[in-house]
Write a protein that holds these residues in place. Structure first.
Motif, PDB file in Angstrom:
ATOM      1  N   THR A  58       0.904  -1.197  -0.107  1.00 51.73           N
ATOM      2  CA  THR A  58       0.006  -0.039  -0.207  1.00 51.73           C
ATOM      3  C   THR A  58       1.096   1.122  -0.087  1.00 51.73           C
ATOM      4  OG1 THR A  58      -1.817  -1.129   1.271  1.00 51.73           O
ATOM      5  CG2 THR A  58      -1.886   1.102   1.009  1.00 51.73           C
ATOM      6  N   ALA A  59       0.648   2.092  -0.935  1.00 50.86           N
ATOM      7  CA  ALA A  59       1.561   3.317  -1.081  1.00 50.86           C
ATOM      8  C   ALA A  59       1.158   4.399   0.138  1.00 50.86           C
ATOM      9  CB  ALA A  59       1.055   3.956  -2.318  1.00 50.86           C
ATOM     10  N   HIS A  60       2.375   4.740   0.737  1.00 51.77           N
ATOM     11  CA  HIS A  60       2.160   5.898   1.908  1.00 51.77           C
ATOM     12  C   HIS A  60       3.407   6.513   1.953  1.00 51.77           C
ATOM     13  CE1 HIS A  60       5.074   3.095   4.041  1.00 51.77           C
ATOM     14  NE2 HIS A  60       4.375   2.167   3.783  1.00 51.77           N
ATOM     15  N   HIS A  61       3.043   7.648   2.690  1.00 45.07           N
ATOM     16  CA  HIS A  61       4.641   8.548   2.873  1.00 45.07           C
ATOM     17  C   HIS A  61       5.625   7.892   3.250  1.00 45.07           C
ATOM     18  CE1 HIS A  61       7.033  11.866   4.035  1.00 45.07           C
ATOM     19  NE2 HIS A  61       6.073  12.738   3.220  1.00 45.07           N
TER      20      HIS A  61
ATOM     21  N   LEU B 201       6.564   7.159   7.203  1.00 45.10           N
ATOM     22  CA  LEU B 201       6.005   6.512   8.400  1.00 45.10           C
ATOM     23  C   LEU B 201       6.577   4.952   8.336  1.00 45.10           C
ATOM     24  CD1 LEU B 201       2.522   7.249   7.022  1.00 45.10           C
ATOM     25  CD2 LEU B 201       3.419   8.201   8.848  1.00 45.10           C
TER      26      LEU B 201
ATOM     27  N   LEU C 247       6.113   2.106   6.957  1.00 45.48           N
ATOM     28  CA  LEU C 247       5.057   1.019   7.353  1.00 45.48           C
ATOM     29  C   LEU C 247       5.556  -0.364   6.568  1.00 45.48           C
ATOM     30  CD1 LEU C 247       1.811   2.828   6.821  1.00 45.48           C
ATOM     31  CD2 LEU C 247       2.878   2.484   9.056  1.00 45.48           C
TER      32      LEU C 247
ATOM     33  N   ASN D  34       5.304  -2.192   2.526  1.00 47.36           N
ATOM     34  CA  ASN D  34       6.037  -1.738   1.641  1.00 47.36           C
ATOM     35  C   ASN D  34       6.497  -3.013   0.886  1.00 47.36           C
ATOM     36  OD1 ASN D  34       8.145  -0.682  -0.215  1.00 47.36           O
ATOM     37  ND2 ASN D  34       8.618   0.657   1.321  1.00 47.36           N
TER      38      ASN D  34
ATOM     39  N   SER E 232       5.744   3.864  -7.981  1.00 47.80           N
ATOM     40  CA  SER E 232       5.876   4.996  -7.188  1.00 47.80           C
ATOM     41  C   SER E 232       6.535   6.372  -8.156  1.00 47.80           C
ATOM     42  CB  SER E 232       6.794   4.876  -6.054  1.00 47.80           C
ATOM     43  OG  SER E 232       7.304   6.070  -5.431  1.00 47.80           O
TER      44      SER E 232
ATOM     45  N   LEU F  74       7.525   8.550  -1.773  1.00 44.76           N
ATOM     46  CA  LEU F  74       6.460   7.766  -1.684  1.00 44.76           C
ATOM     47  C   LEU F  74       6.521   6.484  -2.045  1.00 44.76           C
ATOM     48  CD1 LEU F  74       3.021   7.666  -1.972  1.00 44.76           C
ATOM     49  CD2 LEU F  74       3.444   8.102  -4.387  1.00 44.76           C
ATOM     50  N   THR F  75       6.075   5.458  -1.058  1.00 39.66           N
ATOM     51  CA  THR F  75       6.167   4.190  -1.405  1.00 39.66           C
ATOM     52  C   THR F  75       5.320   3.649  -2.480  1.00 39.66           C
ATOM     53  OG1 THR F  75       4.819   3.214   0.121  1.00 39.66           O
ATOM     54  CG2 THR F  75       7.001   3.742   0.966  1.00 39.66           C
TER      55      THR F  75
ATOM     56  N   ASN G 212       2.754   0.858  -4.442  1.00 40.28           N
ATOM     57  CA  ASN G 212       1.590  -0.137  -4.242  1.00 40.28           C
ATOM     58  C   ASN G 212       2.121  -1.459  -4.908  1.00 40.28           C
ATOM     59  OD1 ASN G 212      -0.807   1.523  -3.399  1.00 40.28           O
ATOM     60  ND2 ASN G 212      -0.358   2.519  -5.331  1.00 40.28           N
TER      61      ASN G 212
END
Length: 376
Positions: A193-196, A199, A201, A204, A241, A246-247, A249
């Motif tokens: 899931t893409a996220h900043h 974070l 998480l 990745n 990405s 940004l990671t 998806n």
């Protein structure tokens, strides 16, 4: 058909080097081989070949009739070559066919215009001396070898004659080759899931990719008695990405698979590699552009015994190619197949691509002797 007379006398006969340099000057990417095919046919006609034509797939086919009836030899090369890449990296321009100190430089010099020129002049030199091969010899330069082998697939489905044996002219340093592993390109996608990026998480997909690559590095693959151990090598990684912070998806990795396993065995191995990972991927069916088998000719096969005496002047033992060839198609058609061609295979597809004139001449002479003496 009445044989076309050779228009040259032995004293003014063109040679394999002249022909090779002409071939290199014609750019022939896969699907764009028509101009080169015409140049090849022109040479065959002028040299006195009995037939020279193009089939429905664009393959160039030539025939030199033999002294005896029976199954024919097939000399197999191809017309297309890979892209030249960054021109600034070439010492000599890739399509100028520079001849320097007995070496011809350029794209296709070794893969595979050099071998095509050597096969052509093995036959031309016989005709110039008033000789004939023992059996009919067909020579084929096929299309789209570099992108899966559509030309070879058409050739084996529409053979010009009863073929008794095939010599694939891919570069082998003039060593007799007994085959090669198959090739498959498997694309595996790791999901997240893409996220900043701040974070950090765990979803990745690059973390899952790291575990997959670790498994690939340590996997134990089978060994074939002729073509050897299978290999599985990651070659490309692509993510979705669009930003450095940004990671993604997804992360998709290409695995280059060289081996002798069946589709079922490959799928079982891939399932094992992906177990427990957020991943998806599949092995394409055999005989597609993404997955074709190799071929292996038993060292005890009668064809090996016929060819090896002529290749032993260069190498005492037989060998294997590391790359794939159209020999997979002829072998699958039950045409006994071996490989033998001039040039260093390690120069194929590089900006250093070149071939020595002496290698062309030595190959043409030895191949001509074989064709005069041996039946397939």
């Amino acid at each position: 058909m009445t044989r076309r007379p050779c228009r040259y006398h032995e004293t003014d006969m063109p040679n394999a080097t002249d022909f090779l340099r002409d071939l290199i000057r014609v750019r022939a990417m896969p699907g764009q081989e028509q101009e080169l095919a015409e140049r090849v046919r022109q040479e065959w006609r002028e040299l006195g070949f009995d037939e020279a034509y193009t089939d429905e797939a664009g393959n160039a086919l030539g025939l030199v009739r033999g002294r005896e009836t029976g199954n024919a030899w097939l000399l197999l090369t191809h017309l297309d070559h890979v892209h030249e890449g960054d021109l600034s990296l070439w010492k000599h321009p890739p399509f100028e066919a520079v001849l320097e100190e007995g070496i011809v430089y350029g794209r296709g010099a070794v893969d595979i215009k050099g071998p095509l020129a050597a096969q052509t002049y093995a036959l031309a030199d016989l005709l110039a001396r008033g000789e004939r091969p023992r059996r009919d010899v067909w020579i084929a330069a096929v299309t789209e070898e570099e992108v899966g082998g559509a030309g070879a697939a058409y050739l084996v489905a529409h053979p010009p004659a009863l073929i008794g044996a095939v010599i694939v002219g891919e570069p082998s340093n003039n060593q007799l080759m007994l085959g090669h592993r198959g090739v498959a390109h498997v694309h595996v996608t790791l999901h997240g899931t893409a996220h900043h990026a701040s974070l950090r998480l765990p979803d990745n997909p690059l973390f899952a990719l790291g575990e997959l690559l670790r498994r690939v590095e340590h996997i134990d693959l089978p060994t074939h008695p002729v073509v050897g151990r299978s290999t599985l090598t990651p070659t490309q990684v692509v993510t979705d990405s669009g930003s450095e912070n940004l990671t993604s998806n997804t992360a998709t990795v290409t695995l280059d698979w060289r081996g002798s396993e069946s589709e079922e065995q490959m799928r079982a191995t891939l399932t094992e590699l992906l177990a427990g990972l957020p991943a998806s991927g599949e092995v394409a069916p055999m005989w597609t552009a993404k997955n074709t088998p190799g071929f292996a000719t038993d060292p005890a096969h009668p064809l090996v015994a016929k060819v090896l005496p002529y290749t032993r002047r260069f190498h005492t033992e037989s060998g294997l190619w590391s790359f794939a060839t159209d020999g997979r198609y002829t072998h699958a058609a039950s045409w006994p197949t071996v490989g033998w061609g001039p040039g260093d295979e390690k120069l194929a597809h590089t900006v250093r691509e070149a071939i020595a004139v002496a290698d062309l001449q030595a190959h043409a002479a030895a191949l001509g002797e074989l064709l005069v003496q041996e039946a397939p």
